[in-house]
Design a protein around this motif. Structure first.
Motif, PDB file in Angstrom:
ATOM      1  N   PRO B 241      -8.169  13.674   7.691  1.00  0.00           N
ATOM      2  CA  PRO B 241      -8.132  12.201   7.642  1.00  0.00           C
ATOM      3  C   PRO B 241      -7.444  11.583   6.418  1.00  0.00           C
ATOM      4  O   PRO B 241      -6.542  10.768   6.612  1.00  0.00           O
ATOM      5  N   PRO B 242      -7.815  11.939   5.175  1.00  0.00           N
ATOM      6  CA  PRO B 242      -7.154  11.182   4.101  1.00  0.00           C
ATOM      7  C   PRO B 242      -5.652  11.431   4.055  1.00  0.00           C
ATOM      8  O   PRO B 242      -4.878  10.509   3.789  1.00  0.00           O
ATOM      9  N   ASP B 243      -5.229  12.672   4.315  1.00  0.00           N
ATOM     10  CA  ASP B 243      -3.792  12.907   4.275  1.00  0.00           C
ATOM     11  C   ASP B 243      -3.094  12.324   5.487  1.00  0.00           C
ATOM     12  O   ASP B 243      -1.936  11.911   5.394  1.00  0.00           O
ATOM     13  N   SER B 244      -3.809  12.261   6.641  1.00  0.00           N
ATOM     14  CA  SER B 244      -3.187  11.624   7.799  1.00  0.00           C
ATOM     15  C   SER B 244      -2.854  10.184   7.464  1.00  0.00           C
ATOM     16  O   SER B 244      -1.745   9.707   7.717  1.00  0.00           O
ATOM     17  N   VAL B 245      -3.835   9.495   6.870  1.00  0.00           N
ATOM     18  CA  VAL B 245      -3.602   8.100   6.490  1.00  0.00           C
ATOM     19  C   VAL B 245      -2.474   8.021   5.478  1.00  0.00           C
ATOM     20  O   VAL B 245      -1.567   7.199   5.583  1.00  0.00           O
ATOM     21  N   GLY B 246      -2.518   8.900   4.495  1.00  0.00           N
ATOM     22  CA  GLY B 246      -1.495   8.898   3.457  1.00  0.00           C
ATOM     23  C   GLY B 246      -0.118   9.104   4.030  1.00  0.00           C
ATOM     24  O   GLY B 246       0.828   8.391   3.688  1.00  0.00           O
ATOM     25  N   MET B 247       0.015  10.064   4.937  1.00  0.00           N
ATOM     26  CA  MET B 247       1.321  10.360   5.515  1.00  0.00           C
ATOM     27  C   MET B 247       1.823   9.196   6.362  1.00  0.00           C
ATOM     28  O   MET B 247       2.997   8.818   6.286  1.00  0.00           O
ATOM     29  N   VAL B 248       0.920   8.629   7.169  1.00  0.00           N
ATOM     30  CA  VAL B 248       1.370   7.523   8.029  1.00  0.00           C
ATOM     31  C   VAL B 248       1.836   6.357   7.175  1.00  0.00           C
ATOM     32  O   VAL B 248       2.891   5.770   7.411  1.00  0.00           O
ATOM     33  N   ARG B 249       1.043   6.034   6.152  1.00  0.00           N
ATOM     34  CA  ARG B 249       1.416   4.915   5.294  1.00  0.00           C
ATOM     35  C   ARG B 249       2.713   5.182   4.556  1.00  0.00           C
ATOM     36  O   ARG B 249       3.600   4.335   4.498  1.00  0.00           O
ATOM     37  N   ALA B 250       2.802   6.370   3.965  1.00  0.00           N
ATOM     38  CA  ALA B 250       4.000   6.686   3.180  1.00  0.00           C
ATOM     39  C   ALA B 250       5.229   6.652   4.076  1.00  0.00           C
ATOM     40  O   ALA B 250       6.270   6.119   3.704  1.00  0.00           O
ATOM     41  N   THR B 272     -12.469   3.970  12.153  1.00  0.00           N
ATOM     42  CA  THR B 272     -12.139   3.306  10.884  1.00  0.00           C
ATOM     43  C   THR B 272     -10.668   3.480  10.555  1.00  0.00           C
ATOM     44  O   THR B 272     -10.025   2.578  10.046  1.00  0.00           O
ATOM     45  N   VAL B 273     -10.124   4.646  10.859  1.00  0.00           N
ATOM     46  CA  VAL B 273      -8.714   4.894  10.569  1.00  0.00           C
ATOM     47  C   VAL B 273      -7.834   4.079  11.493  1.00  0.00           C
ATOM     48  O   VAL B 273      -6.855   3.458  11.076  1.00  0.00           O
ATOM     49  N   MET B 274      -8.202   4.058  12.772  1.00  0.00           N
ATOM     50  CA  MET B 274      -7.404   3.306  13.745  1.00  0.00           C
ATOM     51  C   MET B 274      -7.326   1.844  13.361  1.00  0.00           C
ATOM     52  O   MET B 274      -6.275   1.220  13.389  1.00  0.00           O
ATOM     53  N   THR B 275      -8.477   1.282  12.960  1.00  0.00           N
ATOM     54  CA  THR B 275      -8.461  -0.139  12.651  1.00  0.00           C
ATOM     55  C   THR B 275      -7.758  -0.421  11.325  1.00  0.00           C
ATOM     56  O   THR B 275      -7.239  -1.497  11.126  1.00  0.00           O
ATOM     57  N   SER B 276      -7.744   0.544  10.409  1.00  0.00           N
ATOM     58  CA  SER B 276      -7.028   0.271   9.161  1.00  0.00           C
ATOM     59  C   SER B 276      -5.535   0.395   9.320  1.00  0.00           C
ATOM     60  O   SER B 276      -4.784  -0.375   8.737  1.00  0.00           O
ATOM     61  N   LEU B 277      -5.096   1.396  10.050  1.00  0.00           N
ATOM     62  CA  LEU B 277      -3.648   1.592  10.163  1.00  0.00           C
ATOM     63  C   LEU B 277      -3.030   0.624  11.154  1.00  0.00           C
ATOM     64  O   LEU B 277      -1.883   0.221  10.999  1.00  0.00           O
ATOM     65  N   GLY B 278      -3.799   0.264  12.202  1.00  0.00           N
ATOM     66  CA  GLY B 278      -3.290  -0.732  13.135  1.00  0.00           C
ATOM     67  C   GLY B 278      -1.901  -0.419  13.656  1.00  0.00           C
ATOM     68  O   GLY B 278      -1.637   0.690  14.116  1.00  0.00           O
ATOM     69  N   PRO B 279      -1.001  -1.386  13.548  1.00  0.00           N
ATOM     70  CA  PRO B 279       0.330  -1.227  14.167  1.00  0.00           C
ATOM     71  C   PRO B 279       1.136  -0.068  13.581  1.00  0.00           C
ATOM     72  O   PRO B 279       2.095   0.382  14.206  1.00  0.00           O
ATOM     73  N   MET B 280       0.756   0.421  12.406  1.00  0.00           N
ATOM     74  CA  MET B 280       1.509   1.561  11.861  1.00  0.00           C
ATOM     75  C   MET B 280       1.389   2.773  12.761  1.00  0.00           C
ATOM     76  O   MET B 280       2.166   3.716  12.660  1.00  0.00           O
ATOM     77  N   LEU B 281       0.387   2.756  13.648  1.00  0.00           N
ATOM     78  CA  LEU B 281       0.188   3.897  14.542  1.00  0.00           C
ATOM     79  C   LEU B 281       1.177   3.907  15.702  1.00  0.00           C
ATOM     80  O   LEU B 281       1.382   4.948  16.319  1.00  0.00           O
ATOM     81  N   ASN B 282       1.751   2.745  15.989  1.00  0.00           N
ATOM     82  CA  ASN B 282       2.581   2.666  17.187  1.00  0.00           C
ATOM     83  C   ASN B 282       3.663   3.728  17.214  1.00  0.00           C
ATOM     84  O   ASN B 282       4.427   3.890  16.266  1.00  0.00           O
ATOM     85  N   GLY B 283       3.738   4.433  18.328  1.00  0.00           N
ATOM     86  CA  GLY B 283       4.790   5.430  18.498  1.00  0.00           C
ATOM     87  C   GLY B 283       4.362   6.833  18.118  1.00  0.00           C
ATOM     88  O   GLY B 283       4.996   7.799  18.529  1.00  0.00           O
ATOM     89  N   ILE B 284       3.312   6.967  17.360  1.00  0.00           N
ATOM     90  CA  ILE B 284       2.891   8.307  16.956  1.00  0.00           C
ATOM     91  C   ILE B 284       2.344   9.050  18.154  1.00  0.00           C
ATOM     92  O   ILE B 284       1.531   8.528  18.913  1.00  0.00           O
TER      93      ILE B 284
END
Lengths: 290, 423, 310
Positions: B241-250, B272-284
């Motif tokens: 989880p923490p690196d997934s978030v980090g990688m998506v954001r970066a 919690t991750v889905m709601t924080s990343l929101g649209p950044m998830l699109n396409g993954i």
């Protein structure tokens, strides 16, 4: 895969990271570098600050850095209180080395576990307007998520440095670290000075915690990643030197960043500690130490 | 002051001794002989507790469901669970207590490969039948016949994790050529990347980046940048989880846009991750186990989520529970069905029944193959599409997490390349 | 109590342990007992450096895990038997202790502590990247049927009884010898001790080496106990906290302190694992530690001593 572009980006990212590391290490630079109190629990206070920012952010939508600033007086009081207990139990009797260390270690543990009891171990994040955006300066991309904490970190370092050199209490703190007896003879109460200084150190944790959760998600055990980093920076920079802390933070940030980019990230954390161990063996006074 | 401190010190000692005595007294209390007892250790604290707590809750829901219908073989079911603290060293002690002191009839594993591993020798020594709750390849070395794993990875778990991702990539026209592999230095990502390397060979891609990072990395920008520098068509990430978030954001920040991104990122399934990343998830495109799509609505699952989400709210755990909970439920559901079906509590009879039957559970039809893994893999590959903002309600309805693979559960088409989904 | 008397007591305790193994008590006792005894070794070993010499080691996990991973390496490479594993695990950890002592010789005690913490991190990274012993994926040990004993539970329990007795006897011997007195002088005031001719350098090295040795010995049988070893649980911070808390609670100046602390705290934790069973357990350790450090810094043995004096 080596290009100047990649290198430039790695160095810039490292500098930004370093600014943030400086914010986190300031408190320890103050309490350990100047007051000789081994507050190994500092990272736990940072995490506490991070959770405070999280709670304010998710319940009221407050910007994390704003929360960090708002909570500073609270953390100051907390720091002052902790120091009083430490002083009364250990310093007064001259038993600080072993017992004081253990005291702070226990404190670290308690804070961490209390946080996981209350908030669970889900990763917590914050939302702010500047997370997710970045600007491009001549081929080097800078993420606001890193830039803002770095800038705040630099400001904090500057503020602390000015405090120590220009204000009465600041200079008293420097005096306490150099010669307590002389200070007493001059009419200032070293215990009171140290209480203030320790309080400031923990207050810094409030703001740096907010910065931490801005950069990356946080769980209660995140503090462990920082214990080593923070002390490595303080020692490398030289005890008693705020400027040294900043320089060491940037060195560490750049080292980790370069390692990650060029050689693969597996070794970056270990390399940082390798630097510390080497510094301890070769030049324990650090770069700018007294 | 000294005397007071001494007194306080003694009071402390007394308190510790007293607690010990009280707790000790409880340890050896005899339990009623009537119910059927199922015991387990579960990660209620420590690194995996974010999933462990919901898993235990799901198992408790099953216990309540079963008892409402009259129990198993006419007897009520009792659940005894201890916290393994996500620490494998506690497992031998916990399960020995469950078996020797609490005298449970069946054991279920804890959550996670690391927590299942120490249980294997204990189970093998006593010839127990165990249901494994999400672990990767625990039985590879042992080949113990009475082990069954509820994770839908299927035979060859290492490779099957990512097969769907690679198949989707290979299907595109023109076929992507180059691939970057990146993962954390930890047990699951190492397995996943090893499997991915096999698949790279099988599908004929060219690896242009293959590195790992320590899990405590703070900033992923250098890594994302290094990957961008080699312009891969495919980026496969195996992360926690923490690196997934980090990688998506970066990646979003520096504009890393391969033609297809994702694969083995743990954490994107958590609310919690889905709601924080929101649209950044699109396409993954990422692995998953369940999505609220029409093709995944198996019998009993709607009722399960209704009950789970009600309890989750009070307990403060993942509010949607779309990842591990239904699988934890179906693991014990299968155990219960086997006990009823074979009309026996005998370990071997139950194991034989499980091995030779297909079960209809809340996660669909389940049949086990060699080594206790699923006969057919059902690791889904989903793609996040059309996410707007960070509201959690949008994740309850179909269409945001579209199932692309395997065929029989497909509920939408892939948006390719990756950049097209982000508009 | 004279040394011969102590030896007799030690042998008697081992005998009790073997007897316990022979009686068919609930196997759970062996597993829980193993952990408690393991902590007796760890706490006593830690105390040689921490309590006698006053150098706080935060890197207990490094030494413990090193013992465990040395075992794994030897099992993989040579299929070495258990006694060899224990001796080698101890020796390798002792070398580490010597090395870290040498590196931080000239520094204040607190630098030693930070260095030990850093050591833990570096070592863990090294192990994570070392595939031969399992690396991040972990190492699975398939145990052959237990030799000589009824089961592995009994074997490991009896082994730990022996190791605990040996460790405590060694600590006791040191405490009463000139080494122990030298270490105490070192602890109270290093400069003064130097001035009086105490060979502080050599004593420090001796303490770090011996402490390291027994920590490694505690870790060497670990793969057999848990059958699956992976870095994050082998290097668990709990070992560091417990290694600190147990001597603190029991009393750091004598060999009896760590034993009392380990038995009390270790048993409490084992019981809590299967009763309270939540973070509350961990919180209690932290709170008890802090309370003891603040209110009863000499631990239980100190309290008893004070009571006797009245």
């Amino acid at each position: 895969m080596f290009t100047w572009d990649l290198l430039a980006n790695a160095v810039v990212a490292g500098i930004l990271l370093g600014g943030f590391y400086a914010a986190v290490s300031l408190g320890v630079s103050l309490t350990f570098g100047l007051l000789d109190v081994v507050n190994i629990a500092h990272p736990a206070f940072v995490i506490l600050g991070a959770y405070a920012a999280y709670v304010m952010n998710s319940s009221f939508g407050l910007d994390p850095i704003l929360t960090g600033v708002l909570f500073t007086p609270l953390f100051y009081a907390l720091g002052a209180g902790v120091y009083r207990i430490y002083y009364g139990s250990f310093e007064r009797r001259g038993e600080e080395s072993l017992r004081g260390l253990v005291f702070f270690f226990g404190l670290l543990f308690i804070i961490e576990v209390a946080l996981s009891l209350k908030y669970g171990v889900d990763y917590r994040l914050v939302e702010a307007a500047y997370i997710g955006k970045s600007i491009d300066l001549g081929g080097v991309g800078i993420a606001f998520r890193l830039l803002v904490p770095c800038v705040v970190g630099l400001l904090m370092t500057l503020a602390l440095s000015l405090f120590l050199s220009r204000t009465f209490y600041g200079r008293a703190v420097m005096g306490v670290s150099q010669d307590q007896v002389a200070l007493r003879l001059m009419g200032a109460n070293p215990v009171r000075i140290k209480t203030i200084a320790f309080g400031i150190g923990i207050a810094a944790a409030s703001l740096s915690g907010a910065l931490l959760i801005t950069i990356s998600p946080v769980v209660p055990s995140t503090d462990r990643d920082y214990i080593g980093r923070v002390f490595a920076i303080t020692v490398l920079g030289g005890l008693g030197s705020v400027g040294g802390t900043l320089v060491a933070s940037i060195i560490l940030g750049v080292a980790e960043s370069l390692m990650a980019t060029l050689f693969g990230p597996s070794w970056s954390l270990a390399v940082s500690f390798g630097i510390l161990l080497l510094a301890l063996a070769v030049r324990p006074a650090g770069l700018f130490g007294r | 002051m000294n005397g007071f401190r001494t007194l306080l010190g003694w009071a402390l000692v007394g308190a510790v001794a007293g607690t010990l005595a009280l707790a000790g007294a409880d340890v050896f209390v005899a339990r009623a002989a009537d119910p059927i007892k199922i015991g387990l250790g579960m990660a209620l604290t420590g690194g995996l507790s974010a999933n462990g707590k919901p898993a235990l809750m799901a198992i408790q829901i099953w216990k309540d469901d079963v008892n409402k219908k009259g129990g198993l073989l006419g007897r009520p079911v009792e659940l005894i669970a201890y916290d393994d603290q996500t620490n494998p060293a506690t497992v031998p002690g916990i399960y020995t207590k469950l078996l020797e002191v609490d005298k449970v009839d069946f054991v279920v594993s804890g959550y996670g490969t690391n927590l299942i591993a120490p249980l294997m020798p204990i189970a093998m020594e006593r010839k127990l039948t165990i249901m494994g709750i999400l672990g990767l390849a625990n039985n590879e070395k042992y080949k113990y016949p009475n082990y069954f794993q509820i994770q839908p990875s299927g035979p060859d778990p290492e490779a099957n994790w990512a097969t769907g991702f690679f198949e989707i990539a290979a299907r595109q026209n023109p076929k992507p050529q180059t691939i970057a592999l990146v993962g954390a230095d930890a047990e699951y990502p190492r397995h996943a990347i090893a499997g991915a390397r096999e698949l790279v060979k099988k599908f004929g891609f060219k690896t242009v980046y293959d590195k790992s990072y320590p899990p405590s990395t703070v900033d992923y920008t250098p890594i994302a940048r290094a990957i961008k520098a080699v312009s891969p068509d495919i980026v496969f990430v195996a992360s926690y989880p923490p690196d997934s978030v980090g990688m998506v954001r970066a990646s979003a920040e520096i504009g890393l846009q391969p033609k297809i991104f994702g694969g083995g990122m743990v954490g994107l399934q958590f609310t919690t991750v889905m709601t924080s990343l929101g649209p950044m998830l699109n396409g993954i495109v990422n692995y998953d186990f369940w999505a609220p799509e029409s093709t995944m609505m198996f019998p009993g699952i709607k009722e399960f989520f209704a009950e789970y989400q009600k309890r989750a709210k009070e307990a403060g755990v993942d509010p949607l529970g779309y990842y591990l909970p239904p699988y934890a439920y179906s693991a014990v559901q299968i155990l219960g069905l086997a006990i009823e079906g074979g009309k026996s509590l005998d370990q071997q009879k139950v194991a034989d029944y499980i091995r030779s039957n297909e079960f209809s559970t809340i996660v669909g039809k389940v049949r086990f193959g060699p080594n206790g893994e699923w006969a057919k893999s059902r690791v889904l590959q989903v793609q996040y599409q059309g996410i707007k903002g960070t509201d959690v309600e949008q994740f309850r309805v179909p269409g945001k997490k579209v199932v692309l693979y395997p065929e029989e559960f497909k509920s939408g088409t892939v948006i390719y390349p990756y950049s097209a989904a982000q508009k | 109590m004279k040394t011969r008397g102590a030896l007799v007591v030690g042998v008697a305790v081992i005998g009790l342990g073997v007897l316990l193994g022979g009686l068919r008590v609930n196997p759970y006792v062996y597993f829980a007992g193993y952990v408690v005894l393991q902590y007796v070794v760890i706490a006593t070993a830690w105390n040689v450096l921490g309590g006698y010499a006053g150098y706080v080691n935060f890197g207990t996990p490094a030494f413990f895990a090193l013992g465990a991973y040395t075992s794994i390496f030897l099992i993989e490479a040579f299929k070495a038997p258990l006694p060899v594993l224990i001796v080698c695990g101890g020796l390798v950890a002792a070398l580490l202790g010597l090395g870290i002592g040498y590196l931080t010789l000239r520094l204040k005690g607190v630098f030693f502590s930070i260095a030990t913490f850093a050591l833990s991190v570096v070592l863990q990274t090294l192990i994570i990247n070392w595939e031969y012993v399992g690396g991040a994926k972990g190492y699975t040990l398939i145990r052959p049927p237990a030799p000589f004993f009824r089961s592995w539970g009994v074997l490991l329990f009896t082994l730990m009884v022996v190791l605990a007795v040996v460790t405590v006897l060694v600590a006791r011997t040191i405490e009463r010898s000139w080494i122990g007195r030298g270490l105490a002088a070192l602890r109270d005031n290093e400069e003064a001790a130097e001035c009086m001719g105490v060979p502080t350098l050599r004593l420090k090295l001796f303490a770090t080496t011996l402490s390291g040795f027994f920590l490694g010995v505690a870790g060497a049988p670990f793969p057999y106990y848990v059958t699956y070893v992976e870095p994050s649980s082998a290097f668990d911070l709990n070992y560091a906290v417990n290694a600190l808390a147990m001597p603190m609670i029991g009393g750091t100046t004598t060999w009896l302190g760590p034993v009392i602390g380990a038995v009390l705290l270790g048993t409490a934790q084992q019981v809590a694992t299967v009763t309270i069973s939540s973070e509350l357990n961990l919180l209690i350790v932290g709170v008890v530690l802090v309370l003891f450090v603040v209110l009863a810094p000499e631990g239980i043995t100190g309290l008893v001593r004070r009571l006797r004096r009245r």
